[in-house]
Design a protein around this motif. Structure first.
Motif, PDB file in Angstrom:
ATOM      1  N   VAL A 148      15.983  -6.181   3.882  1.00 29.29           N
ATOM      2  CA  VAL A 148      16.871  -6.914   4.779  1.00 29.29           C
ATOM      3  C   VAL A 148      18.206  -7.186   4.084  1.00 29.29           C
ATOM      4  N   MET A 149      18.130  -7.493   2.794  1.00 22.47           N
ATOM      5  CA  MET A 149      19.343  -7.768   2.047  1.00 22.47           C
ATOM      6  C   MET A 149      20.221  -6.519   1.955  1.00 22.47           C
ATOM      7  N   LEU A 150      19.567  -5.377   1.728  1.00 27.91           N
ATOM      8  CA  LEU A 150      20.326  -4.129   1.654  1.00 27.91           C
ATOM      9  C   LEU A 150      20.926  -3.786   3.018  1.00 27.91           C
ATOM     10  N   ASP A 151      20.169  -4.043   4.090  1.00 22.35           N
ATOM     11  CA  ASP A 151      20.689  -3.820   5.443  1.00 22.35           C
ATOM     12  C   ASP A 151      21.894  -4.719   5.690  1.00 22.35           C
ATOM     13  N   THR A 152      21.762  -5.971   5.274  1.00 24.58           N
ATOM     14  CA  THR A 152      22.874  -6.914   5.446  1.00 24.58           C
ATOM     15  C   THR A 152      24.119  -6.385   4.741  1.00 24.58           C
ATOM     16  N   ALA A 153      23.938  -5.918   3.523  1.00 26.11           N
ATOM     17  CA  ALA A 153      25.070  -5.395   2.765  1.00 26.11           C
ATOM     18  C   ALA A 153      25.713  -4.216   3.487  1.00 26.11           C
ATOM     19  N   ARG A 154      24.885  -3.380   4.109  1.00 27.66           N
ATOM     20  CA  ARG A 154      25.430  -2.229   4.836  1.00 27.66           C
ATOM     21  C   ARG A 154      26.153  -2.678   6.097  1.00 27.66           C
ATOM     22  N   CYS A 155      25.527  -3.631   6.822  1.00 24.76           N
ATOM     23  CA  CYS A 155      26.127  -4.097   8.070  1.00 24.76           C
ATOM     24  C   CYS A 155      27.510  -4.684   7.843  1.00 24.76           C
ATOM     25  N   TYR A 156      27.649  -5.414   6.752  1.00 20.86           N
ATOM     26  CA  TYR A 156      28.950  -6.019   6.479  1.00 20.86           C
ATOM     27  C   TYR A 156      29.824  -5.086   5.654  1.00 20.86           C
ATOM     28  N   ARG A 157      29.431  -3.825   5.624  1.00 25.08           N
ATOM     29  CA  ARG A 157      30.245  -2.763   5.038  1.00 25.08           C
ATOM     30  C   ARG A 157      30.711  -3.091   3.622  1.00 25.08           C
ATOM     31  N   LEU A 158      29.809  -3.636   2.817  1.00 27.50           N
ATOM     32  CA  LEU A 158      30.152  -3.858   1.422  1.00 27.50           C
ATOM     33  C   LEU A 158      30.253  -2.489   0.759  1.00 27.50           C
ATOM     34  N   SER A 159      31.310  -2.292  -0.027  1.00 26.83           N
ATOM     35  CA  SER A 159      31.521  -1.001  -0.673  1.00 26.83           C
ATOM     36  C   SER A 159      30.428  -0.770  -1.715  1.00 26.83           C
ATOM     37  N   ALA A 160      30.312   0.476  -2.143  1.00 24.31           N
ATOM     38  CA  ALA A 160      29.280   0.824  -3.120  1.00 24.31           C
ATOM     39  C   ALA A 160      29.408  -0.046  -4.370  1.00 24.31           C
ATOM     40  N   TRP A 161      30.638  -0.291  -4.785  1.00 21.78           N
ATOM     41  CA  TRP A 161      30.887  -1.058  -6.011  1.00 21.78           C
ATOM     42  C   TRP A 161      30.456  -2.513  -5.834  1.00 21.78           C
ATOM     43  N   THR A 162      30.824  -3.091  -4.694  1.00 18.57           N
ATOM     44  CA  THR A 162      30.419  -4.467  -4.428  1.00 18.57           C
ATOM     45  C   THR A 162      28.910  -4.566  -4.274  1.00 18.57           C
ATOM     46  N   ARG A 163      28.340  -3.580  -3.591  1.00 20.68           N
ATOM     47  CA  ARG A 163      26.877  -3.584  -3.423  1.00 20.68           C
ATOM     48  C   ARG A 163      26.192  -3.555  -4.769  1.00 20.68           C
ATOM     49  N   LEU A 164      26.730  -2.711  -5.668  1.00 19.45           N
ATOM     50  CA  LEU A 164      26.135  -2.602  -6.995  1.00 19.45           C
ATOM     51  C   LEU A 164      26.226  -3.930  -7.735  1.00 19.45           C
TER      52      LEU A 164
ATOM     53  N   GLU B  74      27.790   4.849  11.571  1.00 19.02           N
ATOM     54  CA  GLU B  74      27.434   3.999  10.433  1.00 19.02           C
ATOM     55  C   GLU B  74      27.756   2.578  10.864  1.00 19.02           C
ATOM     56  N   PRO B  75      27.322   1.551  10.131  1.00 20.37           N
ATOM     57  CA  PRO B  75      27.647   0.182  10.565  1.00 20.37           C
ATOM     58  C   PRO B  75      29.146   0.035  10.800  1.00 20.37           C
ATOM     59  N   PRO B  76      29.557  -0.269  12.038  1.00 20.63           N
ATOM     60  CA  PRO B  76      30.981  -0.311  12.358  1.00 20.63           C
ATOM     61  C   PRO B  76      31.643  -1.620  11.931  1.00 20.63           C
ATOM     62  N   ALA B  77      32.950  -1.561  11.767  1.00 16.93           N
ATOM     63  CA  ALA B  77      33.699  -2.725  11.265  1.00 16.93           C
ATOM     64  C   ALA B  77      33.663  -3.888  12.248  1.00 16.93           C
ATOM     65  N   GLY B  78      33.544  -3.574  13.535  1.00 17.42           N
ATOM     66  CA  GLY B  78      33.638  -4.639  14.525  1.00 17.42           C
ATOM     67  C   GLY B  78      32.302  -5.231  14.914  1.00 17.42           C
ATOM     68  N   MET B  79      31.324  -5.118  14.049  1.00 21.09           N
ATOM     69  CA  MET B  79      30.006  -5.617  14.426  1.00 21.09           C
ATOM     70  C   MET B  79      29.439  -6.508  13.323  1.00 21.09           C
ATOM     71  N   ALA B  80      28.843  -7.612  13.736  1.00 24.26           N
ATOM     72  CA  ALA B  80      28.168  -8.469  12.769  1.00 24.26           C
ATOM     73  C   ALA B  80      26.738  -8.645  13.246  1.00 24.26           C
ATOM     74  N   VAL B  81      25.806  -8.705  12.299  1.00 23.33           N
ATOM     75  CA  VAL B  81      24.398  -8.803  12.667  1.00 23.33           C
ATOM     76  C   VAL B  81      23.798 -10.067  12.071  1.00 23.33           C
ATOM     77  N   VAL B  82      23.038 -10.786  12.884  1.00 24.73           N
ATOM     78  CA  VAL B  82      22.253 -11.919  12.377  1.00 24.73           C
ATOM     79  C   VAL B  82      20.791 -11.503  12.448  1.00 24.73           C
ATOM     80  N   PHE B  83      20.149 -11.446  11.302  1.00 30.77           N
ATOM     81  CA  PHE B  83      18.767 -10.980  11.246  1.00 30.77           C
ATOM     82  C   PHE B  83      17.795 -12.131  11.443  1.00 30.77           C
ATOM     83  N   GLN B  84      16.587 -11.774  11.793  1.00 31.81           N
ATOM     84  CA  GLN B  84      15.556 -12.798  11.947  1.00 31.81           C
ATOM     85  C   GLN B  84      15.243 -13.462  10.610  1.00 31.81           C
TER      86      GLN B  84
END
Lengths: 258, 262
Positions: A148-164, B74-84
């Motif tokens: 879930v944490m990795l998904d969160t990082a992807r969703c908020y488009r954290l760059s590879a460097w920030t993710r690392l 890929e996850p788009p810039a204009g989207m935010a997700v709240v997970f369970q």
């Protein structure tokens, strides 16, 4: 008051042991088992300024360099292997084999390629021995990162460097620290062992030379000094860990409370 | 109303080894800008699969998802997700403020504006006092508020919420539902809210999309014609609420029995 109690608990056993040693060895005539009073007496003159700059500090410097090289390499490779399943499947059995090889047996091999009088071979020995626990624990920590944490990082488009930096390394840091702690004690052992073969200067080499020249009280001072240095290093490590992993302790306490 | 999110011909088949499992058969729907749409379905209806496809975390087998006219790959810039799983979605080594701020830093929002956005978001969810705490020092409901604050500070065009209140207690849940309605109205953000709770879907949404069981299609797109001002007491005891609730409930029962749209 609580601090005093804790301190008393921590110091009681060492004090008892020193006292027992002091009196048990007090009248000793044995060459190999000199009285503690005599050992303490020669401590200052044995570890004079020349020995510190010529033996102790160079040993510690080699330990520091070797350990840091192992830390950087281990974490780097560990992240790489941990993040990529195919790489992991490919490498892991081999890594387990290398981990199982006792580091001291590498000394002859390294001596063969690098010679054993210079600093390089000693640093390499320490690095090669320390790298395995760090590497394998990092792999484990990175593999265990929360999906879930990795998904969160992807969703908020954290760059590879920030993710690392912010997700992978921080998330794996408890395991990395566990590996680094194991590596530290291996490092101290290898610091000594690497000096036992090429007979030149260094903390370990000094102890061997004292023993060979029957300077037994001096040999004992070396062993005591090693013990103290090892202890101080572990205290230093714990301090760094205490600060860096404060969040992890809090999280675990919160989990237990819930 | 301009379209914010457009899902056309979405299909997802999982293939592992020799067997394939059709999770989503065919989904077509669109969400207008500023709408609050809920998706409900029986358990195992592929709600999470759908959400992962929409958020760009998972590649669809066929079909397109478009956010503001751009296909999501890929996850788009204009989207935010709240997970369970709020506890696993917030970074425990960062403070509340740092958690909210991290995506903004990554978006290169200037520092002054960043501080402003974080303060506003934390204030909006009522957590201004907890900015310096770590997530694990807060209760579950408060942690989910932090996740919501992080999402709204990001200023998304669409806010996706994946069963966000499934893991909090009933009272906290009611508060959080009202918080979502309030933020939606105040910020004009488009919200897609996935839930398994029928009451929650009817209470929150302007529309409720009811999913069939697997392989998933839309069973019915139910318009929720309740007044815009909603509150836990009057709305939930209104006769119309009961009717809508009963209707959606029936649909879910049909979905469980495997009924498909004609």
């Amino acid at each position: 008051m609580r601090l005093l109690t804790t301190l008393a608990y921590a110091l009681a056993l060492p004090i008892v042991l020193v006292v027992v040693w002091w009196f048990a060895s007090a009248g000793s005539e044995s060459v190999f088992w000199p009285p503690l009073s005599k050992i303490v007496g020669v401590f200052g003159e044995t570890w004079n300024a020349d020995r510190w700059t010529g033996d102790v500090l160079p040993s510690l410097a080699r330990l520091a360099v070797g350990y840091l090289v192992a830390l950087v390499l281990g974490v780097l490779l560990g992240v790489l292997i941990g993040l990529h399943r195919p790489v992991r499947a490919f490498c892991e059995p081999t890594l387990e084999f290398f981990r199982a090889v006792p580091p001291p047996v590498l000394v002859p091999v390294i001596a063969l390629f690098l010679g054993y009088t210079g600093d390089t071979s000693k640093v390499v020995t320490i690095a090669v021995g320390c790298v395995w626990p760090i590497l394998l624990n990092t792999v484990e920590g990175v593999r265990g990162l929360d999906e879930v944490m990795l998904d969160t990082a992807r969703c908020y488009r954290l760059s590879a460097w920030t993710r690392l930096r912010q997700v992978v390394l921080r998330g794996a840091s408890p395991q990395i620290a566990a590996g680094a702690r194991q590596a530290l004690s291996i490092g101290v052992i290898l610091m000594v062992i690497s000096e036992l073969f090429g007979a030149n200067r260094g903390l370990g080499a000094s102890i061997v030379q004292f023993q060979r020249s029957f300077a037994i009280p001096q040999m004992w001072t070396g062993i005591i000094l090693l013990g103290i240095l090892g202890f101080l290093l572990s205290v230093l490590f714990r301090l760094v860990e205490h600060y860096a992993l404060a969040w992890y302790r809090g999280l675990r306490q919160a989990d237990r409370g819930a | 109303m301009p379209t914010a999110l457009d899902v056309r011909g979405l299909k997802k088949t999982y293939t592992t080894g020799g067997t394939s499992l059709e999770a989503i058969e065919q989904l077509d729907f669109s969400i207008g800008k500023g709408e609050l749409v809920c998706i409900v379905g029986p358990s195992g209806a592929g709600k999470t699969t759908l959400l992962r496809c929409i958020s760009g975390l998972l590649d669809a087998t066929a079909g397109v998802v478009e956010l503001d006219g751009t296909a999501v790959t890929e996850p788009p810039a204009g989207m935010a997700v709240v997970f369970q799983e709020y506890g696993r979605s917030l970074f425990p080594w960062l403070t509340v403020r740092q958690n909210v701020e991290l995506p903004l830093k990554e978006k290169k929002v200037p520092r002054a504006r960043r501080t402003e956005l974080v303060d506003e978001a934390l204030d909006a969810v009522g957590l201004s006092d907890s900015a310096a705490s770590h997530p694990w020092q807060l209760s579950g409901g408060m942690q989910q508020r932090v996740a919501i604050a992080r999402a709204i500070a990001y200023e998304p065009s669409v806010l996706l919420m994946d069963e966000p209140f499934a893991a909090v207690d009933a009272q906290t849940r009611a508060d959080l539902e009202d918080l979502v309605r309030e933020l939606w109205k105040r910020l004009g953000v488009t919200v897609l809210f996935v839930t398994h709770d029928i009451d929650e879907a009817v209470y929150l949404g302007e529309r409720v999309l009811v999913l069939s069981n697997r392989p998933t299609v839309i069973l019915e797109d139910v318009a929720i014609d309740l007044p815009d001002e909603r509150d836990q007491l009057t709305t939930r005891s209104a006769p119309r609420f009961a009717e809508l609730r009963a209707h959606v409930y029936e649909l879910i029962q049909k979905a469980k029995k495997g009924e498909r749209p004609a």
